[in-house]
Design a protein around this motif. Structure first.
Motif, PDB file in Angstrom:
ATOM      1  N   LYS A   1     -24.845 -17.075  15.021  1.00 35.95           N
ATOM      2  CA  LYS A   1     -24.285 -17.849  16.155  1.00 35.95           C
ATOM      3  C   LYS A   1     -22.764 -17.910  16.044  1.00 35.95           C
ATOM      4  O   LYS A   1     -22.055 -17.792  17.038  1.00 35.95           O
ATOM      5  N   LEU A   2     -22.269 -18.110  14.827  1.00 28.69           N
ATOM      6  CA  LEU A   2     -20.825 -18.212  14.600  1.00 28.69           C
ATOM      7  C   LEU A   2     -20.105 -16.909  14.946  1.00 28.69           C
ATOM      8  O   LEU A   2     -19.002 -16.921  15.495  1.00 28.69           O
TER       9      LEU A   2
ATOM     10  N   LYS B   1     -20.538 -22.257   2.444  1.00 34.26           N
ATOM     11  CA  LYS B   1     -19.903 -22.257   1.128  1.00 34.26           C
ATOM     12  C   LYS B   1     -19.781 -20.795   0.677  1.00 34.26           C
ATOM     13  O   LYS B   1     -20.726 -20.015   0.865  1.00 34.26           O
ATOM     14  N   ILE B   2     -18.619 -20.427   0.123  1.00 35.13           N
ATOM     15  CA  ILE B   2     -18.441 -19.066  -0.379  1.00 35.13           C
ATOM     16  C   ILE B   2     -18.927 -19.003  -1.821  1.00 35.13           C
ATOM     17  O   ILE B   2     -18.417 -19.714  -2.689  1.00 35.13           O
ATOM     18  N   ILE B   3     -19.922 -18.146  -2.069  1.00 36.29           N
ATOM     19  CA  ILE B   3     -20.509 -18.001  -3.405  1.00 36.29           C
ATOM     20  C   ILE B   3     -19.813 -16.879  -4.171  1.00 36.29           C
ATOM     21  O   ILE B   3     -19.637 -16.935  -5.378  1.00 36.29           O
ATOM     22  N   ALA B   4     -19.439 -15.831  -3.432  1.00 38.93           N
ATOM     23  CA  ALA B   4     -18.746 -14.686  -4.041  1.00 38.93           C
ATOM     24  C   ALA B   4     -17.963 -13.988  -2.949  1.00 38.93           C
ATOM     25  O   ALA B   4     -18.345 -14.031  -1.781  1.00 38.93           O
ATOM     26  N   MET B   5     -16.845 -13.342  -3.344  1.00 33.15           N
ATOM     27  CA  MET B   5     -16.028 -12.650  -2.336  1.00 33.15           C
ATOM     28  C   MET B   5     -15.249 -11.525  -3.004  1.00 33.15           C
ATOM     29  O   MET B   5     -14.754 -11.688  -4.114  1.00 33.15           O
ATOM     30  N   LYS B   6     -15.143 -10.391  -2.331  1.00 32.03           N
ATOM     31  CA  LYS B   6     -14.286  -9.312  -2.847  1.00 32.03           C
ATOM     32  C   LYS B   6     -13.674  -8.468  -1.731  1.00 32.03           C
ATOM     33  O   LYS B   6     -14.246  -8.343  -0.655  1.00 32.03           O
TER      34      LYS B   6
ATOM     35  N   LEU C   1     -15.592 -21.385   6.763  1.00 32.61           N
ATOM     36  CA  LEU C   1     -15.617 -22.633   5.991  1.00 32.61           C
ATOM     37  C   LEU C   1     -15.750 -23.836   6.928  1.00 32.61           C
ATOM     38  O   LEU C   1     -16.503 -24.777   6.653  1.00 32.61           O
ATOM     39  N   GLY C   2     -15.048 -23.786   8.064  1.00 26.21           N
ATOM     40  CA  GLY C   2     -15.102 -24.875   9.046  1.00 26.21           C
ATOM     41  C   GLY C   2     -16.489 -25.064   9.624  1.00 26.21           C
ATOM     42  O   GLY C   2     -16.843 -26.160  10.066  1.00 26.21           O
TER      43      GLY C   2
ATOM     44  N   LYS D   1      -7.917 -16.350   9.092  1.00 30.20           N
ATOM     45  CA  LYS D   1      -8.449 -17.161  10.187  1.00 30.20           C
ATOM     46  C   LYS D   1      -9.982 -17.094  10.208  1.00 30.20           C
ATOM     47  O   LYS D   1     -10.659 -18.095  10.472  1.00 30.20           O
ATOM     48  N   ILE D   2     -10.519 -15.924   9.912  1.00 29.45           N
ATOM     49  CA  ILE D   2     -11.981 -15.784   9.906  1.00 29.45           C
ATOM     50  C   ILE D   2     -12.583 -16.594   8.753  1.00 29.45           C
ATOM     51  O   ILE D   2     -13.595 -17.285   8.931  1.00 29.45           O
ATOM     52  N   ILE D   3     -11.952 -16.547   7.585  1.00 29.20           N
ATOM     53  CA  ILE D   3     -12.463 -17.347   6.456  1.00 29.20           C
ATOM     54  C   ILE D   3     -12.389 -18.840   6.806  1.00 29.20           C
ATOM     55  O   ILE D   3     -13.319 -19.601   6.518  1.00 29.20           O
ATOM     56  N   ASP D   4     -11.322 -19.258   7.459  1.00 28.19           N
ATOM     57  CA  ASP D   4     -11.193 -20.650   7.929  1.00 28.19           C
ATOM     58  C   ASP D   4     -12.348 -21.027   8.855  1.00 28.19           C
ATOM     59  O   ASP D   4     -12.928 -22.112   8.741  1.00 28.19           O
TER      60      ASP D   4
END
Ligand code: CMP
Length: 131
Positions: free
Chosen positions: A80-81, A25-30, A20-21, A14-17
């Motif tokens: 802010k998000l 843009k996700i450049i890298a994730m682990k 993105l919303g 939900k947080i990733i949503d």
């Protein structure tokens, strides 16, 4: 960084949503379980603060999700998000208002400047892990 409380409570998706919303843009994730040394190094600026020991203990209590995000005005817009550090003070609709329980278990971390975003991104990702 999505913190151990949010990962353990199955809020990651939900947080990733939300991220993105909001146009990031996700450049890298682990997905990683931090060691004491990793958590202490990440939060080294807070070394002298009274909450440092509790912070490291919490941040090593379970896996986290680290990410590099990209957007115009990213640092300010991300702050802010996510909302105020203490979820009790976070505005309605922010990630911390929705998913955080306390100032320690506050669901998510965002860099507070472009300079720190660079440092924190480099802390988790090598140049080969970015597009
Ligand atoms: P974060 O944005 O990840 O940066 C440092 C973290 O320390 C902060 O979120 C909080 O989760 C935690 N913390 C605990 N107590 C305090 C406090 N009194 N002031 C600021 N941060 C605190």
């Amino acid at each position: 960084m999505i913190k151990p409380d949010a990962v353990a409570n199955q809020h990651t998706g939900k947080i990733i949503d939300d991220i993105l919303g909001a146009g990031f843009k996700i450049i890298a994730m682990k997905y990683v379980h931090l060691s004491d040394a990793m958590a202490e190094g990440f939060y080294a600026v807070h070394r002298e603060r009274p909450f440092f020991k509790d912070l490291v203990s919490f941040m090593t209590s379970g896996p986290i999700v680290a990410a590099i995000l990209e957007k115009d005005n990213a640092v300010e817009d991300f702050r802010k998000l996510i909302g105020a550090t203490n979820p009790a003070n976070a505005e309605e609709g922010t990630i911390r208002k929705k998913y955080a329980k306390s100032i320690d278990a506050n669901a998510i971390h965002g860099s507070d400047s472009n300079e720190n975003a660079e440092i924190e991104g480099n802390y988790f990702f090598s140049q080969f892990e970015r597009f």
